[in-house]
Structures are given as structure tokens and as C-alpha cells.
Write a protein that holds these residues in place. Structure first.
Motif, PDB file in Angstrom:
ATOM      1  N   TYR A  75       6.060  33.141 -20.376  1.00 44.38           N
ATOM      2  CA  TYR A  75       6.703  31.986 -19.745  1.00 44.38           C
ATOM      3  C   TYR A  75       7.022  30.957 -20.816  1.00 44.38           C
ATOM      4  O   TYR A  75       6.153  30.574 -21.608  1.00 44.38           O
ATOM      5  CB  TYR A  75       5.781  31.364 -18.692  1.00 44.38           C
ATOM      6  N   ALA A  77       9.438  27.317 -20.934  1.00 47.78           N
ATOM      7  CA  ALA A  77      10.337  26.435 -20.191  1.00 47.78           C
ATOM      8  C   ALA A  77      10.243  25.012 -20.724  1.00 47.78           C
ATOM      9  O   ALA A  77       9.214  24.601 -21.281  1.00 47.78           O
ATOM     10  CB  ALA A  77      10.016  26.449 -18.699  1.00 47.78           C
ATOM     11  N   ASN A  94      14.393  24.123 -17.241  1.00 50.61           N
ATOM     12  CA  ASN A  94      15.125  25.288 -17.737  1.00 50.61           C
ATOM     13  C   ASN A  94      14.102  26.290 -18.269  1.00 50.61           C
ATOM     14  O   ASN A  94      13.344  25.987 -19.188  1.00 50.61           O
ATOM     15  CB  ASN A  94      16.090  24.867 -18.851  1.00 50.61           C
ATOM     16  N   ARG A  95      14.102  27.490 -17.678  1.00 45.08           N
ATOM     17  CA  ARG A  95      13.211  28.551 -18.161  1.00 45.08           C
ATOM     18  C   ARG A  95      13.991  29.437 -19.107  1.00 45.08           C
ATOM     19  O   ARG A  95      14.999  30.033 -18.739  1.00 45.08           O
ATOM     20  CB  ARG A  95      12.666  29.371 -16.988  1.00 45.08           C
ATOM     21  N   ASN A  97      13.089  32.277 -20.827  1.00 49.69           N
ATOM     22  CA  ASN A  97      12.988  33.733 -20.776  1.00 49.69           C
ATOM     23  C   ASN A  97      13.383  34.233 -19.380  1.00 49.69           C
ATOM     24  O   ASN A  97      12.661  34.971 -18.724  1.00 49.69           O
ATOM     25  CB  ASN A  97      11.580  34.208 -21.155  1.00 49.69           C
ATOM     26  N   LYS A  98      14.562  33.826 -18.956  1.00 48.00           N
ATOM     27  CA  LYS A  98      15.118  34.215 -17.668  1.00 48.00           C
ATOM     28  C   LYS A  98      16.622  34.290 -17.814  1.00 48.00           C
ATOM     29  O   LYS A  98      17.223  33.525 -18.579  1.00 48.00           O
ATOM     30  CB  LYS A  98      14.736  33.181 -16.598  1.00 48.00           C
ATOM     31  N   GLY A  99      17.271  35.193 -17.081  1.00 46.33           N
ATOM     32  CA  GLY A  99      18.711  35.355 -17.198  1.00 46.33           C
ATOM     33  C   GLY A  99      19.476  34.076 -16.935  1.00 46.33           C
ATOM     34  O   GLY A  99      19.142  33.327 -16.017  1.00 46.33           O
ATOM     35  N   GLN A 103      25.257  32.058 -11.117  1.00 45.72           N
ATOM     36  CA  GLN A 103      25.182  32.758  -9.841  1.00 45.72           C
ATOM     37  C   GLN A 103      26.428  32.478  -8.999  1.00 45.72           C
ATOM     38  O   GLN A 103      26.946  31.354  -8.991  1.00 45.72           O
ATOM     39  CB  GLN A 103      23.930  32.329  -9.083  1.00 45.72           C
ATOM     40  N   SER A 110      20.419  31.347 -13.223  1.00 44.93           N
ATOM     41  CA  SER A 110      19.090  31.559 -12.648  1.00 44.93           C
ATOM     42  C   SER A 110      17.993  31.002 -13.547  1.00 44.93           C
ATOM     43  O   SER A 110      16.850  30.832 -13.101  1.00 44.93           O
ATOM     44  CB  SER A 110      18.853  33.056 -12.406  1.00 44.93           C
ATOM     45  N   ASN A 111      18.312  30.702 -14.804  1.00 44.71           N
ATOM     46  CA  ASN A 111      17.329  30.076 -15.683  1.00 44.71           C
ATOM     47  C   ASN A 111      17.110  28.609 -15.353  1.00 44.71           C
ATOM     48  O   ASN A 111      16.101  28.014 -15.736  1.00 44.71           O
ATOM     49  CB  ASN A 111      17.761  30.209 -17.147  1.00 44.71           C
ATOM     50  N   GLU A 113      15.747  26.386 -12.992  1.00 47.56           N
ATOM     51  CA  GLU A 113      14.879  26.495 -11.828  1.00 47.56           C
ATOM     52  C   GLU A 113      14.884  25.226 -10.990  1.00 47.56           C
ATOM     53  O   GLU A 113      14.835  25.298  -9.757  1.00 47.56           O
ATOM     54  CB  GLU A 113      13.456  26.824 -12.270  1.00 47.56           C
ATOM     55  N   ASN A 156       6.196  37.959  -5.778  1.00 49.04           N
ATOM     56  CA  ASN A 156       6.783  38.546  -6.976  1.00 49.04           C
ATOM     57  C   ASN A 156       8.261  38.857  -6.785  1.00 49.04           C
ATOM     58  O   ASN A 156       9.001  39.006  -7.756  1.00 49.04           O
ATOM     59  CB  ASN A 156       6.035  39.833  -7.356  1.00 49.04           C
TER      60      ASN A 156
END
Length: 387
Positions: A75, A77, A94-95, A97-99, A103, A110-111, A113, A156
Motif C-alpha cells: 500500500y 498513498a 491518491n493510491r 499502486n493501483k490502476g 473509469q 481508480s487510483n 480513492e 476483497n
């Protein structure tokens, strides 16, 4: 002697410009950030959150076995929060390690959040607008993903961050109610599933989710509840009924949390049963039932022990009956070590054991086989407040 003098002169020539710049900076009459603006920084929070770990894992199922060792950024962010007005706050996260693909429905990556405004309509009523966390109940969902090494099956696969509007009402000192109207997804149905659809599935005019939430506090705050009930339509005239009953008890160094989750889905939104069926169609009339228990005990200011236990049972409509498909089990004992008093930096050692037990129906008719996964993780968790 001449070489020494030459070296000295070269050093003076090289350092002179830096000394002149330093003198100019020292002679500034005004600071780079005006004193009148420094007060604004008190209303801004910048956070950097990370979980980094070294993991060793094994997988055993049927005739398959594999293992591996690796470092992983579980994780990472960065978040910003600002008080723009006495009654208006802004939140953004903003995360990394996320695509980050934009959208097709909500037009955000999707990063991203969190990206919402929180407006105080009164002392008891808040209005939230933007991309936010859904008001799903339970305490498993309450934790930031940074602190959860492994979610139970529903959370999940649930879509947690969506765009819409929400309102919270502090009805009494110990009771708060929340209501949200949100997009039920971030992408158009065709972009999610492509050609893998049921024959009678159609895109609705508005894929909407309505979420209600109640938070209660009892026994001078020792016992808390976090309940939610929601309905979302993923496709036209069919949706998901989801409720969670979350409970938390805290007394001195001991904290106990228990969640019960129930999700009936006329069209499978979690994808677990759909993947098991594997027939190029979305599973319909699916039910997920879960139990989640977490116990925390603080042995000392620097050491804390955790134990998480979980079960998740999935039922799917095969022909005319709702058959039991599988039950998963999980166990996660963890030890935290916090070496510093003023910085929340935690080192951890954890074991993650998951077992997936398929029913006789799934083994005989869906070519499924039970399997298990085991992991050992050593890492650190750092929720850092930069400003």
C-alpha cells in the motif's frame, strides 16, 4: 607549492557564486512564504501512507503446488485534507499502486480513492459530495487497506470508493445516522464484463446505490455498533441487497470486533461464483454470508498482538436450487512493534493462512478442487503526517 596555490584559487572561484547567492538569500527582507499566509498551513494536512513487506508464500491445491519469496509494496498513498472554511473541508487521496485508467462512468482514475467536499450544514448535519467511501457498516471495512493484510471475500471484491452524495445526522450524542446516494459502479457494464453477460441483462438508466448507516455507542463508549443496509442496481430491474452488522468492544488494552455480512445478488457483483462456474455467463441469484472477528491486545506501549479469524460461504443458482458452492476460512495472527513514541511507525510479523473448501456439488459438477494458501510477512506500516 604552485599546485597547492592553483588548487586553492580554483576552489575560491568555484565557491564564490554560491557564497554570493547565499548572501542574497540572507539579505531578503521578506520570507518566501508571507507571514499572513503561514496561518493557512495550520488548516492543511498532508499524509504519506505506506505498507512495505517481505513475503514468503506457498499454494497447494489438487496437483498444483508453487511457492515464492519477494518484496512487495502492499500500500502506498498520499492524501491531502484542508479546511477551506469554518464549515467546509476538502479530502483527497491518491493510491499509487493501483490502476490509473480513467473509469468510463465516473470519469476518475481508480487510483483516486477520495475526492470530496464535506460541508457542515449545521452542528449536527454534514453533506458530502464527490468520490468517497461508501457507508458500509462493520469494522473490517473501517480499516484503511494499509492496515489490512487480507480482507474477507466480500470486502476483497466490493467497490468501496464511488461518486455521489451523502449526508450524516448526529441525532443524539451517541447515535449517528448516514444516508448516501451513489453510483453503484465506476464503469459501464459493458466495459466491466465485455461479452460475458447473461441473455436478459440490460444496462439501467442509472446504476445507483442507496446506503443507510447507523453508528451507536453504549456503556460509556466501551461498546460500539456500526450497521448498514444498502441496495444497488447493477443492471436493469435487478440488484444487490447487502447488510452488515458490526460490533466493537474496547476495555483498557483489549479490543474485540465482530462483523456479520450478508449479500444477496441477483447478478453476481463480487465475481467469485461467476469465476467458479466459468461458463462465459454472469452468475445470477448469488448469496455470500461472512463472519469476521478481530482481537487486539496491547502488551506494552511498543508491542501489540492481533488475531483475525474469518469465514465466507458462497451459494450460487445452478438450475432450480441455490447450491452451496464453497466456504473459505482465514486466520491472521500478527505482532506489531512500534519503536517510536511520537511517530506511528510499526514493524510487523504476520502469518496468513487461507483455506478454500469446495462443496461436493462444485467438485462433481464444476470441476473445482479445494486448495490452501500460506504466507509469512515481515514488513512495516507507516501512516506519516508530513504537514
Amino acid at each position: 607549492m604552485r599546485k597547492s596555490l592553483k588548487s586553492f584559487l580554483i576552489s575560491v572561484l568555484l565557491l564564490t557564486p554560491f557564497l554570493m547567492i547565499s548572501q542574497v538569500r540572507d539579505s531578503l527582507s521578506e520570507p518566501l512564504i508571507p507571514t499572513s499566509k503561514i496561518e493557512l498551513l495550520k488548516n492543511i494536512n498532508i499524509t504519506f501512507d505506506m505498507r512495505m513487506e517481505f513475503q514468503a508464500y506457498t499454494f497447494r491445491g489438487g496437483d498444483h503446488y508453487y511457492n515464492g519469496i519477494q518484496f512487495e509494496n502492499g500500500y502506498t498513498a498520499m492524501g491531502f485534507a484542508a479546511k477551506l472554511h469554518d464549515r467546509l473541508d476538502f479530502h483527497f487521496r491518491n493510491r499509487f499502486n493501483k490502476g490509473g485508467a480513467v473509469q468510463t462512468l465516473d470519469q476518475l482514475g481508480s487510483n483516486i480513492e477520495l475526492a470530496y467536499l464535506d460541508l457542515d450544514l449545521s452542528l449536527k448535519v454534514d453533506l458530502l459530495l464527490g468520490k468517497m467511501s461508501a457507508f458500509f457498516g462493520g469494522y473490517e471495512y473501517e480499516f484503511s487497506p494499509m492496515f489490512v493484510l487480507e480482507y474477507n471475500d466480500i470486502h476483497n471484491n466490493v467497490l468501496a470508493y464511488v461518486t455521489g452524495a451523502g449526508i450524516t445526522f448526529q441525532a443524539f450524542e451517541d447515535h449517528q445516522f448516514g444516508l448516501q446516494v451513489l453510483n453503484s459502479r465506476t464503469m459501464l457494464y459493458s466495459d466491466i464484463y465485455g461479452d460475458v453477460v447473461a441473455e436478459d441483462i440490460q444496462e439501467p438508466d442509472w446504476p445507483v446505490a442507496v446506503v443507510g448507516n447507523w453508528r451507536g455507542s453504549f456503556l460509556d463508549g466501551k461498546l460500539e455498533t456500526n450497521y448498514s443496509l444498502s441496495y444497488s442496481n447493477q443492471v436493469r430491474k435487478r440488484g444487490t441487497y447487502f447488510f452488515t452488522l458490526g460490533h466493537k468492544y474496547q476495555n483498557r488494552n483489549l479490543t474485540l470486533m465482530y462483523d456479520f455480512d450478508y449479500s444477496y445478488e441477483q447478478v453476481d457483483t463480487k465475481g467469485i461464483v461467476t469465476n467458479i462456474f466459468g461458463n462465459d455467463q454472469i452468475a445470477e441469484n448469488v448469496t455470500y454470508i461472512e463472519n469476521w472477528l478481530r482481537a487486539e491486545y496491547r502488551f506494552s506501549p511498543k508491542f501489540k498482538g492481533l488475531l483475525t479469524l474469518m469465514t465466507s460461504t458462497a451459494y450460487g443458482n445452478s438450475t432450480t436450487s441455490n447450491d452451496h458452492i464453497r466456504t473459505s476460512y482465514g486466520m491472521i495472527p500478527t505482532v506489531y512493534y512500534s519503536p517510536f513514541e511520537k511517530i506511528d511507525l510499526r514493524f510487523f510479523l504476520a502469518y496468513i493462512g487461507r483455506y478454500y473448501d469446495y462443496s461436493n456439488y462444485a467438485i462433481d459438477n464444476l470441476n473445482a478442487s479445494s486448495y490452501n494458501k500460506n504466507e509469512v510477512r515481515i514488513g512495516l506500516i507507516a501512516p506519516l503526517l508530513l504537514l
